[in-house]
Write a protein that holds these residues in place. Sequence first.
Motif, short mmCIF file in Angstrom:
data_model
loop_
_atom_site.label_atom_id
_atom_site.label_comp_id
_atom_site.label_asym_id
_atom_site.label_seq_id
_atom_site.Cartn_x
_atom_site.Cartn_y
_atom_site.Cartn_z
N SER A 145 -2.64 2.46 -4.98
CA SER A 145 -3.90 2.83 -4.35
C SER A 145 -3.74 4.19 -3.67
O SER A 145 -2.65 4.52 -3.18
N ASN A 200 -0.14 3.95 -1.85
CA ASN A 200 0.56 2.67 -1.70
C ASN A 200 0.87 2.10 -3.07
O ASN A 200 0.02 2.12 -3.96
N HIS A 229 -8.21 -5.11 7.77
CA HIS A 229 -8.17 -5.41 6.34
C HIS A 229 -6.75 -5.75 5.94
O HIS A 229 -5.79 -5.37 6.61
N THR A 274 -10.81 4.53 -0.84
CA THR A 274 -9.58 4.08 -1.53
C THR A 274 -9.83 3.93 -3.03
O THR A 274 -10.71 3.18 -3.46
N LEU A 296 -2.94 8.82 1.34
CA LEU A 296 -1.86 7.84 1.44
C LEU A 296 -1.78 7.08 0.12
O LEU A 296 -2.78 6.55 -0.36
N ARG A 339 -0.04 -2.13 -8.82
CA ARG A 339 -1.26 -1.43 -8.43
C ARG A 339 -0.87 -0.27 -7.53
O ARG A 339 -0.05 -0.43 -6.63
N TYR A 349 1.94 -1.44 -4.93
CA TYR A 349 2.10 -2.89 -4.75
C TYR A 349 2.64 -3.48 -6.04
O TYR A 349 1.97 -3.40 -7.08
N ILE A 402 -0.32 -6.38 2.08
CA ILE A 402 -0.28 -5.64 3.35
C ILE A 402 -0.96 -6.54 4.38
O ILE A 402 -2.04 -7.09 4.11
N HIS A 421 -4.51 -5.30 9.38
CA HIS A 421 -4.29 -4.15 10.28
C HIS A 421 -5.55 -3.31 10.35
O HIS A 421 -6.44 -3.43 9.51
N ASP A 475 -6.68 0.86 10.52
CA ASP A 475 -6.06 2.15 10.19
C ASP A 475 -5.95 3.05 11.41
O ASP A 475 -5.21 4.03 11.40
O1 LIG Z 1 -4.09 -0.49 -0.88
C1 LIG Z 1 -5.17 -0.60 -0.30
O2 LIG Z 1 -6.22 -0.78 -0.92
C2 LIG Z 1 -5.23 -0.56 1.20
C3 LIG Z 1 -4.14 0.23 1.82
C4 LIG Z 1 -4.22 0.21 3.33
O3 LIG Z 1 -4.99 -0.49 3.89
C5 LIG Z 1 -3.35 1.07 4.16
O4 LIG Z 1 -2.35 1.60 3.67
O5 LIG Z 1 -3.66 1.24 5.34
#
Ligand SMILES: O=C(O)CCC(=O)C(=O)O
Length: 314
Positions: free
Chosen positions: A290, A138, A227, A161, A136, A288, A140, A146, A149, A151
């Motif tokens: 991730s 992401n 997190h 990550t 995944l 950023r 930012y 975020i 939540h 996962d």
């Molecule tokens: O960007 C991150 O470090 C966490 C991403 C995350 O928690 C998610 O997409 O479920």
Amino acid sequence: MPIPIFDDQISSDVENENDNDKGTPLVREFPPIEHFRIQNVPPAAYYIPDFITKEEEEYLLRKVEESPQPKWRKVGTGRRLQYWGGTMSKKGILLPEIIPDFLTSFPDIIERIESLLRDGSIKGKEKMGLDINQVLVNEYLPGQGISPHEDGPAFRPLVATLSLGYHTILDIHHYLNPTKPSPPMTSQVESDTESGKTIAAIPLAHLLLMPRSLLILKSSLYTSHLHSISSKEEDTIVHRTLSDSVSEDRIVKANGGVEIANMELLGDAEVIDSLKNTGEWTAKRDTRISLTFRQAEKVLKGGALGALSNALKR
Ligand SMILES: O=C(O)CCC(=O)C(=O)O
Ligand SMILES: [Fe+2]
């Protein structure tokens, strides 16, 4: 030492990825994973600084940016994301797709993560192995985050990550348990989740994630905690005991500064020096990216073969 393989000519020549003229990728040796364990957080989290080189980081950032436009999805808050390896069905089954070479063979990030975990398995104890089948991505922008939540149960409770581009702070939260007395820090109530459980108002821990680092969350930290990343444009961290010469007064003034749980593992001279000299470190956020590597437990049978034959037809 930089890996001498990521020039334009090579990276644009995707078909020849297995040719020898690329040079030999550097084999990196990591100490056993226990060396990277973050203390004083629920079991278990590991922070590995400089898991990839700057050249690899630049290459991965370019590949993510160059991804075809339809690969990007937007979530409600405006954050963009991509799925590699397939998406999940409503029933939590991975509909598999081929993971691109820039994550599997060139550079071999997936194998590097899997071997770090494999080598960290302690005989007779819980298995640390991971068979990564989804990544995944992401993105930012400054000011994006975020919300808290989990996962979820569709994935093995062991995720890794990789952070690219800029730093962020990941907050770990816990649920308030009505049958147990709360720790002193959880006197206020923040929100109720869909499951009816209440999240403690104050995060349990803050983790500073520097670019090129790998964070691994496992076991109860994955299954029974949440997190989040707060939607900020700037972060301040403070440290109360690193330098005796910095007065408590000065540190308290570092408005909104947080103490981080992975301080000992940071390995970043600039951050450590700043904390030693001034008791705080402040940095603006910038974009950023991730990459979260994980293993969906259920995979549609025959799906990967289907995906392969589709890829060959293209
Ligand atoms: O960007 C991150 O470090 C966490 C991403 C995350 O928690 C998610 O997409 O479920
Ligand atoms: Fe997450």
